[in-house]
Design a protein around this motif. Structure first.
Motif, PDB file in Angstrom:
ATOM      1  N   UNK A 127       0.853  -1.193   0.000  1.00  0.00           N
ATOM      2  CA  UNK A 127       0.000   0.000   0.000  1.00  0.00           C
ATOM      3  C   UNK A 127       0.889   1.245   0.000  1.00  0.00           C
ATOM      4  N   UNK A 156       1.319   4.463  -2.606  1.00  0.00           N
ATOM      5  CA  UNK A 156       1.319   5.866  -2.192  1.00  0.00           C
ATOM      6  C   UNK A 156       2.529   6.605  -2.762  1.00  0.00           C
ATOM      7  N   UNK A 158      -9.906  -2.268   0.152  1.00  0.00           N
ATOM      8  CA  UNK A 158     -11.163  -1.766   0.724  1.00  0.00           C
ATOM      9  C   UNK A 158     -10.989  -1.397   2.192  1.00  0.00           C
ATOM     10  N   UNK A 159     -10.270  -2.259   2.938  1.00  0.00           N
ATOM     11  CA  UNK A 159     -10.045  -1.957   4.361  1.00  0.00           C
ATOM     12  C   UNK A 159      -9.317  -0.620   4.496  1.00  0.00           C
ATOM     13  N   UNK A 160      -8.347  -0.397   3.615  1.00  0.00           N
ATOM     14  CA  UNK A 160      -7.571   0.846   3.686  1.00  0.00           C
ATOM     15  C   UNK A 160      -8.307   2.014   3.022  1.00  0.00           C
ATOM     16  N   UNK A 161      -9.487   1.713   2.437  1.00  0.00           N
ATOM     17  CA  UNK A 161     -10.293   2.738   1.756  1.00  0.00           C
ATOM     18  C   UNK A 161      -9.498   3.511   0.702  1.00  0.00           C
ATOM     19  N   UNK A 162      -8.678   2.749  -0.038  1.00  0.00           N
ATOM     20  CA  UNK A 162      -7.841   3.402  -1.042  1.00  0.00           C
ATOM     21  C   UNK A 162      -8.630   3.925  -2.243  1.00  0.00           C
ATOM     22  N   UNK A 203     -10.597   6.103  -1.967  1.00  0.00           N
ATOM     23  CA  UNK A 203     -10.653   7.543  -1.714  1.00  0.00           C
ATOM     24  C   UNK A 203      -9.400   8.257  -2.238  1.00  0.00           C
ATOM     25  N   UNK A 204      -8.382   7.469  -2.565  1.00  0.00           N
ATOM     26  CA  UNK A 204      -7.116   8.059  -3.023  1.00  0.00           C
ATOM     27  C   UNK A 204      -6.797   7.733  -4.476  1.00  0.00           C
TER      28      UNK A 204
END
Lengths: 569, 129
Positions: free
Chosen positions: B66, B70, B97-101, B103-104
């Protein structure tokens, strides 16, 4: 030749010794060969003709290398090597076996018993020196590794101590924590709120080891200091996020779940950014009542965005348990390379409905599944029972309102006004508490003041500056980020403090006035004061503030309140 | 016995250099960080490049993976580029999904742009591809 049994032979040259070699052999011929090869190269030689003498040397002398002549000793080679290993203990002393090429079976036994190298007889001195030189390098590496680990162990002790100072420990909270390296990238913290409630944080930094652990301290600092000062979770998260954003390299971040448990154990506010589901389990039925998924990105990646720190509110009961874990638990693999997994964890919780504290069952299942394998990531599991112990009011805090004889007969007053964007961005409660403490010299209990101020401030926001939804949902605290700026722009909130005398002793007058439309305070106050009517209070907060203060009076349409808080407990 | 998965990172660039496809198969974890970085650092610097990270063959992804995404995001941002995550496999998607990526990053679940590479333009950077 220095066949001086028992005394350290000198190499006869003015050069620094490269180390002391213990040669175990009763053959003078072999000893002579060894001596020729090694004293020349700068080693000192100790000779033991039997095992008994060898052990005496090891216990009384500093030894760097051991040579065992398999053919010329009084016990079996592998047995001797095994005993030597026990004697040398944690110190790494290489053992080299001198063997004859037809002794392969014995040699193999020696290797499994812990010898480090071997050389076949007859040998020449160059070959022997080469073996010792290569082992010299291994020794250096081992020393370097050991000192690094030692350093880390010391650093870890310092860090653990620093972290324990910033967190409270509860016997009721069961914690499993396994780290992959000396340092753990997982972090579990608890902090007591001024109103008696509790903040809990479980975090997982990217990676593991020292680099992952280094961010723990600033996070713990912010978490404990801000909780103590009376800040809400959303503010704490925002601060941690900003700190980590500036502190950590781009590729690193901190996944975390954070909880606020209110002092009456009636509800929990939860925020989950990048962590596995947070479970709320009913310990009576054994069912998982709620699963709170991660709905936010982890901390330290992006600068603050509004509404990122909104909390989920969950009703609690005293039979509830909160289960938190890091992905190291579910990602841990068994010998076949299969992960423990979320399904197995949930199944384990389901299958042990009668287990009041599910913790032991989970740990058992986890250890059975992958206990033999070293974890590939840091593992943390925390089970938090919602018992009154967690939020029990600590008496020492209440009594620490020290009775100082007042010499401030001249008195003082303090005043602040928030309007426009400051109303949106500033939480006045910690500031007011801070000022009151400074000015009143700690006469007023911080806990009491904080509880009353929080209630009055929240009420002002709900009925005054109007930022809540129309249904008047009281639960979700004072979350500034939710404020509607168009309404806020015309609003104001004035907070005043004044040192007064009340019934002959020093007291504090707190006054809050807001620009809102107020509320039906007459009815509220009637409900609170007229307990015999049996009406359930619709606003327990104000009733609490009423009980804690000497006097609580709403004025006008309900947008102005005055409370008298005495120094007496 | 462990059955060790072969992991690999490979890269393809469009002829105009405006699109870079990065393909990861096997475990996407700290072991491939160097190779992953090479896929975008070792190409001539261009403005406005679209990076497509194909994760359809990735079997697992850890938190350092992850972190690698980034880093790529930052690299692209500084050069006016964009990063797309392409068809993440089920296992990898659950981690994203857990890291809500989402949104990035823009995450595409169906096959999107095909690459117009000319033969010979392919720059393969791989660990055992």
């Amino acid at each position: 030749m220095s066949q001086s049994f028992g005394a350290v032979a000198t190499n006869g040259k003015f050069m620094e010794s490269r180390g002391i070699i213990l040669a175990i052999s009763d053959s003078s011929e072999i000893i002579s060969d060894v001596d020729d090869g090694l004293t020349e190269a700068g080693f000192d030689l100790l000779v033991a003709s039997d095992s008994k003498r060898a052990f005496e040397f090891i216990t009384s002398n500093h030894i760097d290398y051991i040579l065992v002549d398999l053919a010329n000793i009084d016990m079996s080679g592998d047995e001797l090597v095994r005993s030597l290993r026990i004697y040398t203990g944690e110190h790494f002393i290489p053992i080299i076996v001198l063997a004859v090429s037809d002794q392969e079976a014995i040699l193999a036994d020696c290797i499994t018993s812990g010898c480090d190298d071997f050389i076949f007889k007859p040998f020449n001195s160059t070959a022997l020196r080469a073996r010792i030189t290569s082992l010299e390098q291994v020794c250096e590496l081992k020393k370097l590794y050991k000192s690094t680990v030692n350093e880390q162990v010391v650093a870890k002790q310092i860090l653990s101590y620093a972290l324990s100072e910033r967190s409270i420990e509860f016997e009721e909270i069961k914690l499993l924590s396994k780290s992959k390296d000396v340092f753990s990238g997982d972090l579990f913290l608890t902090a007591r709120r001024a109103d008696g409630g509790l903040h809990i944080l479980l975090a997982d930094f990217t990676g593991h080891g020292l680099s992952a652990a280094i961010g723990a301290l600033p996070v713990a600092d912010i978490f404990s200091a801000m909780t103590e000062k009376g800040f809400e979770v959303a503010d704490i998260l925002e601060n941690i996020n900003n700190k980590l954003h500036t502190l950590l390299p781009i590729s690193m971040f901190m996944a975390c779940s954070i909880l606020k448990i209110d002092k009456d154990l009636k509800f929990a506010e939860i925020w989950n950014g990048g962590m596995p589901d947070v479970y709320i389990r009913d310990s009576i039925t054994g069912d998982i009542k709620h699963k709170l998924k991660s709905t936010h990105i982890p901390l330290g990646i992006d600068e603050t965005m509004t509404s990122r720190f909104d909390m989920d509110t969950i009703p609690l009961s005293q039979s509830d348990q909160i289960i938190l874990y890091t992905d190291g638990l579910t990602d841990a693999m068994n010998q076949e390379g299969d992960m423990f997994g979320e399904d197995r964890l949930e199944k384990c919780i389901e299958n042990n409905k009668n287990d009041v504290s599910i913790f032991t069952s989970i740990v058992q299942e986890f250890n059975d599944y992958c206990g033999k394998i070293n974890p590939v990531d840091d593992v943390t599991l925390a089970c938090i029972p919602c018992t009154p112990y967690l939020t029990e009011v600590d008496d020492s805090c209440l009594t620490d309102s020290v009775q100082i004889a007042s010499n401030r007969k001249d008195g003082w007053c303090w005043y602040m006004e928030l309007s426009g964007s400051s109303l949106k961005n500033v939480d006045p409660v910690p500031i007011v508490i801070n000022e009151a403490q400074k000015l009143s010299g700690q006469e007023i209990s911080k806990k009491k003041l904080s509880s009353i101020l929080n209630v009055l401030y929240k009420n002002a926001l709900e009925h005054g500056v109007q930022i809540r939804n129309e249904s008047g949902d009281h639960i979700s605290g004072n979350n500034h980020s939710e404020m509607n700026s168009s309404v806020v722009n015309n609003g104001y909130l004035r907070i005043g403090l004044k040192a007064i005398e009340h019934k002959g002793s020093d007291a504090l007058l707190v006054s809050l006035e807001d620009s809102g439309q107020g509320f039906n305070h007459v009815e509220y106050m009637n409900q609170i004061t007229n307990k015999s009517a049996g009406v359930k209070n619709t606003n327990e907060g104000i009733s609490l503030a009423y009980e804690l203060s000497e006097s609580l009076l709403y004025h006008g349409k309900g947008n102005h309140v005055e409370a008298i808080i005495s120094g007496q407990v | 016995m462990f059955w060790r998965q072969i992991m690999s990172v490979s890269q393809e660039m469009s002829s105009d250099g405006k699109k870079i496809h990065i393909n990861i198969s096997g475990r996407f974890d700290y072991k491939v960080s160097q190779e992953f970085r090479d896929t975008y650092r070792q190409v001539p610097g261009q403005e406005g490049v679209a990076y497509y990270v194909n994760l359809s063959d990735a079997s697992y992804m850890d938190s350092s993976a992850l972190g690698m995404l980034l880093l790529l995001r930052e690299h692209a941002k500084c050069r006016g580029g964009t990063v797309f995550i392409e068809r993440p496999s089920e296992q990898v998607d659950s981690i994203l999904k857990v890291a809500n990526f989402e949104q990035l990053f823009t995450i595409n679940y169906s096959s999107s742009v095909s690459i117009d590479t000319e033969a010979g333009m392919n720059a393969g950077v791989g660990a055992g591809a």
